[in-house]
Scaffold this motif. Sequence first.
Motif, PDB file in Angstrom:
ATOM      1  N   UNK A  74       4.794  10.981 -84.883  1.00 35.09           N
ATOM      2  CA  UNK A  74       5.623   9.734 -84.578  1.00 35.09           C
ATOM      3  C   UNK A  74       4.869   8.383 -85.111  1.00 35.09           C
ATOM      4  N   UNK A  75       3.347   8.435 -85.204  1.00 37.37           N
ATOM      5  CA  UNK A  75       2.871   7.312 -85.572  1.00 37.37           C
ATOM      6  C   UNK A  75       2.732   7.244 -87.173  1.00 37.37           C
ATOM      7  N   UNK A  76       2.603   8.419 -87.860  1.00 32.01           N
ATOM      8  CA  UNK A  76       2.812   8.269 -89.195  1.00 32.01           C
ATOM      9  C   UNK A  76       4.320   7.922 -89.649  1.00 32.01           C
ATOM     10  N   UNK A  77       5.260   8.429 -88.901  1.00 30.03           N
ATOM     11  CA  UNK A  77       6.720   7.950 -89.270  1.00 30.03           C
ATOM     12  C   UNK A  77       6.785   6.247 -89.065  1.00 30.03           C
ATOM     13  N   UNK A  78       6.096   5.903 -88.183  1.00 32.18           N
ATOM     14  CA  UNK A  78       6.293   4.407 -88.064  1.00 32.18           C
ATOM     15  C   UNK A  78       5.881   3.615 -89.320  1.00 32.18           C
ATOM     16  N   UNK A  79       4.768   4.214 -89.938  1.00 30.92           N
ATOM     17  CA  UNK A  79       4.136   3.646 -91.339  1.00 30.92           C
ATOM     18  C   UNK A  79       5.206   3.732 -92.451  1.00 30.92           C
ATOM     19  N   UNK A  80       5.661   4.965 -92.667  1.00 35.60           N
ATOM     20  CA  UNK A  80       6.576   5.543 -93.632  1.00 35.60           C
ATOM     21  C   UNK A  80       7.912   4.582 -93.437  1.00 35.60           C
ATOM     22  N   UNK A  81       8.496   4.623 -92.329  1.00 35.23           N
ATOM     23  CA  UNK A  81       9.589   3.827 -91.866  1.00 35.23           C
ATOM     24  C   UNK A  81       9.351   2.444 -92.390  1.00 35.23           C
ATOM     25  N   UNK A  82       8.135   1.912 -92.171  1.00 35.32           N
ATOM     26  CA  UNK A  82       8.118   0.244 -92.339  1.00 35.32           C
ATOM     27  C   UNK A  82       7.925   0.078 -93.987  1.00 35.32           C
ATOM     28  N   UNK A  83       7.046   0.801 -94.481  1.00 37.42           N
ATOM     29  CA  UNK A  83       6.817   0.498 -95.980  1.00 37.42           C
ATOM     30  C   UNK A  83       7.925   1.019 -96.856  1.00 37.42           C
ATOM     31  N   UNK A  84       8.978   1.665 -96.279  1.00 42.87           N
ATOM     32  CA  UNK A  84      10.157   2.139 -96.949  1.00 42.87           C
ATOM     33  C   UNK A  84      11.005   0.435 -97.353  1.00 42.87           C
ATOM     34  N   UNK A  85      10.768  -0.341 -96.428  1.00 44.96           N
ATOM     35  CA  UNK A  85      11.421  -1.493 -96.480  1.00 44.96           C
ATOM     36  C   UNK A  85      10.458  -2.634 -96.956  1.00 44.96           C
ATOM     37  N   UNK A  86       9.277  -2.723 -96.679  1.00 49.91           N
ATOM     38  CA  UNK A  86       8.233  -3.720 -97.075  1.00 49.91           C
ATOM     39  C   UNK A  86       8.023  -3.803 -98.527  1.00 49.91           C
ATOM     40  N   UNK A  87       8.174  -5.269 -98.944  1.00 52.36           N
ATOM     41  CA  UNK A  87       8.008  -5.242-100.512  1.00 52.36           C
ATOM     42  C   UNK A  87       9.442  -5.289-101.224  1.00 52.36           C
ATOM     43  N   UNK A  88      10.268  -4.925-100.364  1.00 54.89           N
ATOM     44  CA  UNK A  88      11.868  -4.852-101.245  1.00 54.89           C
ATOM     45  C   UNK A  88      12.254  -6.072-101.759  1.00 54.89           C
ATOM     46  N   UNK A  89      12.770  -6.370-103.134  1.00 53.69           N
ATOM     47  CA  UNK A  89      13.033  -7.740-103.361  1.00 53.69           C
ATOM     48  C   UNK A  89      14.749  -7.601-103.315  1.00 53.69           C
ATOM     49  N   UNK A  90      15.468  -8.822-102.767  1.00 56.26           N
ATOM     50  CA  UNK A  90      16.635  -8.918-102.892  1.00 56.26           C
ATOM     51  C   UNK A  90      17.051 -10.406-103.511  1.00 56.26           C
ATOM     52  N   UNK A  91      18.181 -10.108-104.215  1.00 54.21           N
ATOM     53  CA  UNK A  91      18.503 -11.501-104.968  1.00 54.21           C
ATOM     54  C   UNK A  91      20.092 -11.615-104.914  1.00 54.21           C
ATOM     55  N   UNK A  92      20.571 -12.934-104.362  1.00 60.01           N
ATOM     56  CA  UNK A  92      22.104 -13.120-104.541  1.00 60.01           C
ATOM     57  C   UNK A  92      22.483 -13.137-105.904  1.00 60.01           C
ATOM     58  N   UNK A  93      23.614 -12.642-106.384  1.00 62.66           N
ATOM     59  CA  UNK A  93      24.339 -12.526-107.662  1.00 62.66           C
ATOM     60  C   UNK A  93      25.382 -13.441-107.669  1.00 62.66           C
ATOM     61  N   UNK A  94      26.240 -13.373-108.622  1.00 66.21           N
ATOM     62  CA  UNK A  94      27.186 -14.222-108.688  1.00 66.21           C
ATOM     63  C   UNK A  94      28.524 -13.409-107.811  1.00 66.21           C
ATOM     64  N   UNK A  95      29.505 -14.397-107.646  1.00 58.92           N
ATOM     65  CA  UNK A  95      30.602 -13.905-107.036  1.00 58.92           C
ATOM     66  C   UNK A  95      31.778 -14.616-107.488  1.00 58.92           C
ATOM     67  N   UNK A  96      32.994 -13.682-107.914  1.00 56.62           N
ATOM     68  CA  UNK A  96      34.116 -14.293-108.615  1.00 56.62           C
ATOM     69  C   UNK A  96      34.974 -14.725-107.652  1.00 56.62           C
ATOM     70  N   UNK A  97      35.542 -15.974-108.112  1.00 56.44           N
ATOM     71  CA  UNK A  97      36.723 -16.624-107.354  1.00 56.44           C
ATOM     72  C   UNK A  97      37.817 -15.775-106.890  1.00 56.44           C
TER      73      UNK A  97
END
Length: 325
Positions: A74-97
């Motif tokens: 359970x403790x190891x799963x907490x770490x792996x669950x967190x690092x699966x999202x940590x450091x992920x980069x998101x950027x807003x792209x274009x949107x067509x009218x």
Amino acid sequence: MSALRAAVRRRFEAWLDQRNPPRSEITLRQNTIFIFLSTAGGAFSVMLLGLLLLAINYQNNLVFAFCFGLFGVFLVAILHTYINLSGLRLRAGASEPVFAGDTAHFHLHIESGRRPRYQLQLRFMGQHRQLCELESAGEGAELRLAWPASQRGRLQPGRLQLRSDYPLGILRCWAMPALNWQCLVYPQPKLLRPLQSAGDDGEGYALDVRADSEEFSGFERYRVGESPRRIFWKAYAKGQGLYSKRYEQSHAKELILDWQSLGDLGVEDRLSTLCAWALECDRRDLSFSLRLPAVTVAAGVGPAHLAAVLRELALFPGGACGERG
């Protein structure tokens, strides 16, 4: 009860806005990631507690070892669950009218960073989830997320919900970043009145939108900005250069899409009719102008001119979505 839920939701959204304000790009860190037990994780915790009570009651070392081993997982799963999202980069792209009543699509650029990412679930609140996996470090992907465009104006979707139950499903890691997306929503085109042609005397006459108002009169050298539909492609294919077809309008009066000519209609119906007129003029390659109470768009033709006209219609004051910017 519903009023209480609405108040709690408003407080929660205000807290999120303070903690994670809107931005064009975000890298997920500790202050933007939240971890909770999933339903399976709650059952797993109850099982661990039961095993612990059983081991204490019977003083059974094997059950103690089994219980603490599962707790270590359970403790190891907490770490792996967190690092699966940590450091992920998101950027807003274009949107067509889009037009009111259609579905807007917002482009999201996502980059894995220094490690692979698994079982990512992305969606806007209330919309369908999309699954994404980035199986190598530095990998990127582009997603299109849907949001209904019910009213004209500037559309800003709700917060993005990013969730992952990786690796065991007993913990749920999620983030709700707010990205600076904006989509221009044009009025819904409705031809509530026949297209009008305005003359010098200010009076207009109905123009049959089904008739061809232009007659072919010859060819001329292509000029940048002209509609691709006017290009004489056969000559271009034969290597004879780029020419466009020239037409003479069969009527002498200028096409003015005038707000005042629709005085018996409401605001939204006027805008919808003007939108339908603009689309019809563009379809037939007619030069036209737009006249609104506070804005005038000079006569023109082509995709850029049509986009400028539709933009003014979308941002006309009084819409339910956003303001002119």
